[in-house]
Design an enzyme around this catalytic site. Structure first.
Site, PDB file in Angstrom:
ATOM      1  CE  LYS A   1       4.931   3.790   0.417  1.00  0.00           C
ATOM      2  NZ  LYS A   1       5.639   2.947  -0.566  1.00  0.00           N
ATOM      3  CG  HIS A   2       9.162   7.697  -4.894  1.00  0.00           C
ATOM      4  ND1 HIS A   2       8.485   7.058  -5.913  1.00  0.00           N
ATOM      5  CD2 HIS A   2       9.982   8.598  -5.507  1.00  0.00           C
ATOM      6  CE1 HIS A   2       8.857   7.559  -7.076  1.00  0.00           C
ATOM      7  NE2 HIS A   2       9.761   8.497  -6.854  1.00  0.00           N
ATOM      8  CB  ALA A   3       7.416   3.019  -5.967  1.00  0.00           C
TER       9      ALA A   3
ATOM     10  CB  SER B   1      -2.149  -0.162  -9.407  1.00  0.00           C
ATOM     11  OG  SER B   1      -2.403  -0.183  -8.003  1.00  0.00           O
TER      12      SER B   1
ATOM     13  CD  GLU C   1      -1.859   0.395 -17.020  1.00  0.00           C
ATOM     14  OE1 GLU C   1      -1.305   1.414 -17.437  1.00  0.00           O
ATOM     15  OE2 GLU C   1      -2.259   0.261 -15.846  1.00  0.00           O
TER      16      GLU C   1
ATOM     17  CB  CYS D   1      -0.202   5.559 -16.819  1.00  0.00           C
ATOM     18  SG  CYS D   1       0.440   7.244 -16.731  1.00  0.00           S
TER      19      CYS D   1
ATOM     20  CD  GLU E   1      -1.449   9.280 -14.156  1.00  0.00           C
ATOM     21  OE1 GLU E   1      -1.926   8.245 -14.695  1.00  0.00           O
ATOM     22  OE2 GLU E   1      -0.242   9.466 -13.975  1.00  0.00           O
ATOM     23  CG  LEU E   2      -6.019   5.787 -10.461  1.00  0.00           C
ATOM     24  CD1 LEU E   2      -7.336   5.205  -9.974  1.00  0.00           C
ATOM     25  CD2 LEU E   2      -4.955   5.725  -9.382  1.00  0.00           C
TER      26      LEU E   2
END
Length: 487
Positions: A153-155, A206, A358, A261, A227-228
């Site tokens: 499920k890509h962006a 996110s 961030e 990130c 991995e945020l």
């Protein structure tokens, strides 16, 4: 509707209808069926396919780079580098999977005891747009080599990249169903993860997205890797080679148009070298050329989405409202496209909430400190713990920074970067679990313990028997120095 927009022009490239419930179910059924047979493919065959995938990436490099640049705005030069890194990652797992997957013998009193590594099955990958190929490949390569099956499920703003990856995998020879792209909206992820045919999930994105998926995965008792976000510190001490530190600092803040990130975001500089660092750093940031990502001379392209640009501008205003002084940049550039002038902000009160957020764009926050202790304290004063770059040639300082910085990786006198050979991931609100290296591959493997007992050996004892009746204590001895007998 899933839309692909060019962030450099704002123009619509393509649009796609999300998968219907029936179409999605068909893909899940195919993935589940493939997961039952794919692990039986010889490792040598999977290695062959993975090497072919690396070759295809290199053969189609220019086409793939152009696609990434037009769909999310990274410079064409950086897009080419990303494709090359994907090929490198594929070759790493092709060359090292036999070693990583080999059973691990463990010395015990039994005839044989070892750990056998087995795939979990269908893994859902929820991936971000900022590195449209590399983020996926660093999941895809170890997962497929391990015998798992992938669902992507890509962006939603990089659907063409998502479809291109599925095409590459099929052309490389992997079985139909081994890796599929799901063109679904974010709200449909919950249904996919809840499906009993999905065994685990990995999320890069996110903090909010990670929390939502992790909560559901926990309720379903499904393995998750997160991995945020990150608010990585870049620490500069007096012994640093200053010119190289400044050059790297600019690259570390503005890589991928500042949308990474592990981009350095908080620059913590010792008082003895602060003034010189600030002067050189601001000049270097001002010299960056912002413009069309297709042009070779461009250093920084557009922010990937209109919403991302608006969020960044709002954060700059918040920084100013708490006393921050903008030395350069910080505003939207005129014309079409999501262009933003790289910014440097100083005089921020460290306790301000904005200092712990961030900023996903080329905004650098500079802080002056008077000691190593203060640098470490400020570096750790964030909910995130992804990476850290520290510039010092003093072994004692390196030792302290290594042990006291709260993060998943520390790079000395170099920029933080992901590498197929090294574990990648963070702590605190930056997530848990690891990607890349052997550690990343084993996140989605079952470490199955196998014990084979042979013919009983005379007077064989075990300190780890399940009950006291299974344990034969040598005469006059006790593992605690005391007899079990009460008399």
């Amino acid at each position: 509707m899933i839309q692909s927009l060019n962030p450099a022009t704002g123009k619509l490239l393509r649009s796609f209808e999300p998968l219907t419930r029936d179409a999605l179910d068909s893909k899940l059924a195919l993935a589940a069926a493939t997961a039952r047979t794919y692990p039986n493919e010889p490792l040598e065959q999977r290695i062959f396919w993975m090497r072919r995938l690396a070759i295809l990436l290199e053969t189609d490099s220019e086409e793939l780079a152009l696609l990434m640049t037009t769909e999310m705005g990274k410079t064409l030069a950086s897009a080419r580098q990303e494709v090359a890194k994907c090929a490198l990652g594929c070759r790493f797992y092709a060359e090292n999977s036999a070693r990583i997957l080999a059973p691990e013998p463990i010395a015990t009193e039994y005839e044989q005891s070892f750990v056998r590594w087995e795939p979990l099955g269908v893994i859902l990958a929820v991936m971000p747009w900022n590195f449209p190929l590399w983020q996926v490949m660093r999941f895809l390569a170890p997962a497929l080599m391990a015998g798992n099956v992938g669902l992507l499920k890509h962006a939603s703003n990089v659907p063409q990249c998502a479809l291109a990856i599925e095409s590459l995998v099929r052309r490389a020879g992997f079985p139909r169903g081994a890796f599929q792209t799901l063109l679904v909206e974010a709200r449909q992820v919950e249904d996919v993860l809840a499906d009993p045919r999905v065994a685990a999930v990995t999320v890069t994105g996110s903090e909010a997205a990670g929390r939502a998926v992790a909560a559901q995965a926990g309720w379903l008792v499904k393995k998750a890797v997160l991995e945020l976000g990150g608010s990585d510190p870049f620490i500069v001490m007096p012994s640093a080679e200053l010119d190289r530190a400044v050059e790297t600092a600019v690259k570390a803040r503005c890589i991928n148009n500042g949308q990474s990130c592990i981009a350095a975001k908080r620059f913590i500089v010792h008082d003895l070298v602060y003034d010189m660092f600030e002067s050189k750093f601001v000049a270097a940031m001002e010299a960056l050329k912002v413009g069309d990502p297709m042009h070779a001379e461009t250093d920084v392209g557009p922010i990937a989405t209109e919403q991302g640009l608006e969020d960044l501008l709002a954060q700059v205003e918040t920084a100013k409202s708490v006393g921050g002084k903008v030395l350069t940049g910080g505003e939207r550039l005129p014309g079409n496209g999501n262009y933003f002038k790289p910014a440097v902000i100083v005089n921020l009160p460290p306790e301000a909430a904005i200092c712990r957020e961030e900023m996903f764009g080329p905004v650098a926050m500079l802080f002056r400190v008077g000691s190593l202790e203060e640098a470490i304290r400020l570096a750790n004063d964030t909910p995130f713990g992804l990476g850290a770059s520290a510039w010092t040639r003093e072994p004692g300082e390196q030792e302290r920074l290594t042990s006291e910085l709260e993060c998943g990786q520390v790079f000395f006198n170099a920029m933080v970067a992901s590498d197929p050979r090294l574990p990648f991931g963070g702590i605190k609100h930056s997530g848990y679990g690891r990607e890349l290296s052997a550690a990343g591959m084993r996140e989605f493997l079952n470490a199955k313990t196998v014990v084979i007992a042979g013919v009983p050996r005379p007077q064989q004892t075990s300190l780890f028997a399940e009950s006291a009746t299974d344990y034969v204590e040598p005469a006059g001895a006790s593992i605690y120095g005391l007899s079990r007998r009460s008399d």
